[in-house]
Design a protein around this motif. Structure first.
Motif, PDB file in Angstrom:
ATOM      1  N   GLY A 116      17.532 -20.440 -41.888  1.00 36.48           N
ATOM      2  CA  GLY A 116      17.084 -20.353 -43.272  1.00 36.48           C
ATOM      3  C   GLY A 116      16.049 -21.428 -43.523  1.00 36.48           C
ATOM      4  O   GLY A 116      16.239 -22.577 -43.133  1.00 36.48           O
ATOM      5  N   GLU A 117      14.937 -21.049 -44.141  1.00 32.52           N
ATOM      6  CA  GLU A 117      13.863 -22.006 -44.424  1.00 32.52           C
ATOM      7  C   GLU A 117      13.427 -21.879 -45.887  1.00 32.52           C
ATOM      8  O   GLU A 117      13.412 -20.786 -46.449  1.00 32.52           O
ATOM      9  N   LEU A 118      13.039 -23.017 -46.470  1.00 31.93           N
ATOM     10  CA  LEU A 118      12.479 -23.089 -47.821  1.00 31.93           C
ATOM     11  C   LEU A 118      11.217 -23.931 -47.749  1.00 31.93           C
ATOM     12  O   LEU A 118      11.132 -24.859 -46.952  1.00 31.93           O
ATOM     13  N   GLY A 119      10.263 -23.633 -48.605  1.00 33.16           N
ATOM     14  CA  GLY A 119       9.064 -24.460 -48.611  1.00 33.16           C
ATOM     15  C   GLY A 119       8.011 -23.942 -49.562  1.00 33.16           C
ATOM     16  O   GLY A 119       8.299 -23.279 -50.555  1.00 33.16           O
ATOM     17  N   ALA A 120       6.769 -24.223 -49.204  1.00 28.96           N
ATOM     18  CA  ALA A 120       5.618 -23.848 -50.026  1.00 28.96           C
ATOM     19  C   ALA A 120       4.539 -23.234 -49.147  1.00 28.96           C
ATOM     20  O   ALA A 120       4.430 -23.561 -47.968  1.00 28.96           O
ATOM     21  N   GLY A 121       3.751 -22.361 -49.736  1.00 23.83           N
ATOM     22  CA  GLY A 121       2.591 -21.772 -49.077  1.00 23.83           C
ATOM     23  C   GLY A 121       1.347 -22.161 -49.860  1.00 23.83           C
ATOM     24  O   GLY A 121       1.277 -21.921 -51.067  1.00 23.83           O
ATOM     25  N   PHE A 122       0.376 -22.762 -49.176  1.00 31.34           N
ATOM     26  CA  PHE A 122      -0.847 -23.254 -49.817  1.00 31.34           C
ATOM     27  C   PHE A 122      -2.012 -22.347 -49.434  1.00 31.34           C
ATOM     28  O   PHE A 122      -2.463 -22.359 -48.290  1.00 31.34           O
ATOM     29  N   ALA A 123      -2.515 -21.549 -50.387  1.00 30.65           N
ATOM     30  CA  ALA A 123      -3.631 -20.640 -50.131  1.00 30.65           C
ATOM     31  C   ALA A 123      -4.887 -21.442 -49.811  1.00 30.65           C
ATOM     32  O   ALA A 123      -5.183 -22.426 -50.484  1.00 30.65           O
ATOM     33  N   VAL A 124      -5.625 -21.012 -48.773  1.00 27.85           N
ATOM     34  CA  VAL A 124      -6.793 -21.785 -48.349  1.00 27.85           C
ATOM     35  C   VAL A 124      -8.030 -20.933 -48.061  1.00 27.85           C
ATOM     36  O   VAL A 124      -9.060 -21.483 -47.675  1.00 27.85           O
ATOM     37  N   THR A 125      -7.990 -19.605 -48.249  1.00 26.98           N
ATOM     38  CA  THR A 125      -9.153 -18.791 -47.903  1.00 26.98           C
ATOM     39  C   THR A 125      -9.602 -17.909 -49.059  1.00 26.98           C
ATOM     40  O   THR A 125      -8.837 -17.619 -49.983  1.00 26.98           O
ATOM     41  N   ASN A 126     -10.831 -17.457 -48.985  1.00 27.56           N
ATOM     42  CA  ASN A 126     -11.414 -16.443 -49.864  1.00 27.56           C
ATOM     43  C   ASN A 126     -11.288 -16.742 -51.355  1.00 27.56           C
ATOM     44  O   ASN A 126     -11.112 -15.846 -52.166  1.00 27.56           O
ATOM     45  N   GLY A 127     -11.372 -18.020 -51.719  1.00 22.46           N
ATOM     46  CA  GLY A 127     -11.349 -18.397 -53.119  1.00 22.46           C
ATOM     47  C   GLY A 127      -9.975 -18.477 -53.743  1.00 22.46           C
ATOM     48  O   GLY A 127      -9.852 -18.811 -54.908  1.00 22.46           O
ATOM     49  N   TYR A 128      -8.937 -18.160 -52.999  1.00 21.01           N
ATOM     50  CA  TYR A 128      -7.579 -18.315 -53.525  1.00 21.01           C
ATOM     51  C   TYR A 128      -7.235 -19.797 -53.526  1.00 21.01           C
ATOM     52  O   TYR A 128      -7.539 -20.510 -52.580  1.00 21.01           O
ATOM     53  N   ASN A 129      -6.581 -20.257 -54.574  1.00 19.37           N
ATOM     54  CA  ASN A 129      -6.181 -21.671 -54.606  1.00 19.37           C
ATOM     55  C   ASN A 129      -4.759 -21.835 -55.145  1.00 19.37           C
ATOM     56  O   ASN A 129      -4.396 -22.884 -55.625  1.00 19.37           O
ATOM     57  N   ASN A 130      -3.970 -20.789 -55.060  1.00 23.00           N
ATOM     58  CA  ASN A 130      -2.585 -20.840 -55.537  1.00 23.00           C
ATOM     59  C   ASN A 130      -1.678 -21.517 -54.512  1.00 23.00           C
ATOM     60  O   ASN A 130      -1.984 -21.572 -53.327  1.00 23.00           O
ATOM     61  N   THR A 131      -0.557 -21.986 -55.002  1.00 26.68           N
ATOM     62  CA  THR A 131       0.530 -22.469 -54.153  1.00 26.68           C
ATOM     63  C   THR A 131       1.756 -21.682 -54.554  1.00 26.68           C
ATOM     64  O   THR A 131       2.001 -21.456 -55.732  1.00 26.68           O
ATOM     65  N   THR A 132       2.525 -21.260 -53.572  1.00 31.92           N
ATOM     66  CA  THR A 132       3.701 -20.456 -53.867  1.00 31.92           C
ATOM     67  C   THR A 132       4.957 -21.056 -53.259  1.00 31.92           C
ATOM     68  O   THR A 132       4.889 -21.753 -52.242  1.00 31.92           O
ATOM     69  N   PHE A 133       6.084 -20.812 -53.892  1.00 34.49           N
ATOM     70  CA  PHE A 133       7.381 -21.101 -53.302  1.00 34.49           C
ATOM     71  C   PHE A 133       7.642 -20.004 -52.284  1.00 34.49           C
ATOM     72  O   PHE A 133       7.355 -18.833 -52.522  1.00 34.49           O
ATOM     73  N   LEU A 134       8.163 -20.372 -51.105  1.00 34.45           N
ATOM     74  CA  LEU A 134       8.524 -19.351 -50.136  1.00 34.45           C
ATOM     75  C   LEU A 134       9.891 -19.650 -49.548  1.00 34.45           C
ATOM     76  O   LEU A 134      10.308 -20.793 -49.464  1.00 34.45           O
ATOM     77  N   TRP A 135      10.575 -18.593 -49.193  1.00 32.36           N
ATOM     78  CA  TRP A 135      11.868 -18.718 -48.529  1.00 32.36           C
ATOM     79  C   TRP A 135      11.928 -17.675 -47.426  1.00 32.36           C
ATOM     80  O   TRP A 135      11.306 -16.618 -47.539  1.00 32.36           O
ATOM     81  N   ALA A 136      12.642 -18.011 -46.342  1.00 32.68           N
ATOM     82  CA  ALA A 136      12.621 -17.146 -45.175  1.00 32.68           C
ATOM     83  C   ALA A 136      13.933 -17.212 -44.394  1.00 32.68           C
ATOM     84  O   ALA A 136      14.131 -18.131 -43.608  1.00 32.68           O
ATOM     85  N   PRO A 137      14.819 -16.246 -44.582  1.00 32.73           N
ATOM     86  CA  PRO A 137      15.983 -16.148 -43.712  1.00 32.73           C
ATOM     87  C   PRO A 137      15.617 -15.352 -42.458  1.00 32.73           C
ATOM     88  O   PRO A 137      14.751 -14.472 -42.510  1.00 32.73           O
ATOM     89  N   GLY A 138      16.251 -15.678 -41.335  1.00 31.68           N
ATOM     90  CA  GLY A 138      15.947 -14.957 -40.111  1.00 31.68           C
ATOM     91  C   GLY A 138      17.071 -15.024 -39.097  1.00 31.68           C
ATOM     92  O   GLY A 138      18.037 -15.769 -39.253  1.00 31.68           O
ATOM     93  N   ILE A 139      16.922 -14.225 -38.042  1.00 27.17           N
ATOM     94  CA  ILE A 139      17.831 -14.239 -36.905  1.00 27.17           C
ATOM     95  C   ILE A 139      16.991 -14.330 -35.649  1.00 27.17           C
ATOM     96  O   ILE A 139      15.824 -13.924 -35.636  1.00 27.17           O
TER      97      ILE A 139
END
Length: 173
Positions: A116-139
């Motif tokens: 399980g992971e939690l964090g942030a995603g920082f947009a860096v291309t094509n004029g996007y400048n948003n930051t998002t909360f992200l979460w990712a469960p996996g196996i």
């Protein structure tokens, strides 16, 4: 944005805090230590905003015991889009840098795990400048050098998500 910063700060504080756990005799001889992995990720968004995703990552893992680890992961992911908006203009791809902290637990034969992971995603291309909360469960499955996993990853403020496959090479530091 303030809430996202507090969540990220709390996750990093958790990772670097020292905690003592009672250990069984078998675990006392286990060498705790760091591993480093380099991965390639391919994914399919589960909505209609993007067609596919491709990325690469670096994961630092600290083994607490033979069955549990803490992880820090970063890299670059690009969400590709071949669609057009209502005016007929191409919708831009979205590239971002994820920064995630996680917990990995081996559940079967010390090779199959849940993560399980939690964090942030920082947009860096094509004029996007948003930051998002992200979460990712996996196996996944891991041995001494190879790590294969499948995860669901949600990008709240990018209004999309994906199911991704990660193939990685890792080693002890």
């Amino acid at each position: 944005m303030k809430k996202l910063q507090i969540i990220c700060l709390a996750a990093f504080a958790f990772l670097f805090s020292n905690t003592t756990f009672a250990q069984e005799t078998e675990a006392t001889n286990y060498d705790q230590g760091f591993r480093l992995g380099f991965g390639v990720n391919g994914g399919l968004p589960t909505d209609n905003d993007y067609d596919w995703a491709l990325g690469g990552d670096v994961r630092l893992q600290y083994d607490l015991s033979k069955k549990t680890s803490l992880t820090l992961t970063t890299g670059f992911t690009n969400l590709f889009n071949g669609k057009k908006d209502a005016a007929g203009n191409d919708i831009k791809d979205l590239g971002f840098i994820p920064a995630k902290a996680g917990f990995k637990a081996f559940v079967l034969k010390d090779q199959f795990y849940v993560l399980g992971e939690l964090g942030a995603g920082f947009a860096v291309t094509n004029g996007y400048n948003n930051t998002t909360f992200l979460w990712a469960p996996g196996i996944g499955y891991a041995n001494k050098y190879i790590d294969l996993s499948v995860r669901y990853e949600d990008y709240h403020d990018f209004r999309t998500n994906q199911v991704a496959l990660r193939v990685a090479y890792g080693f002890k530091l």
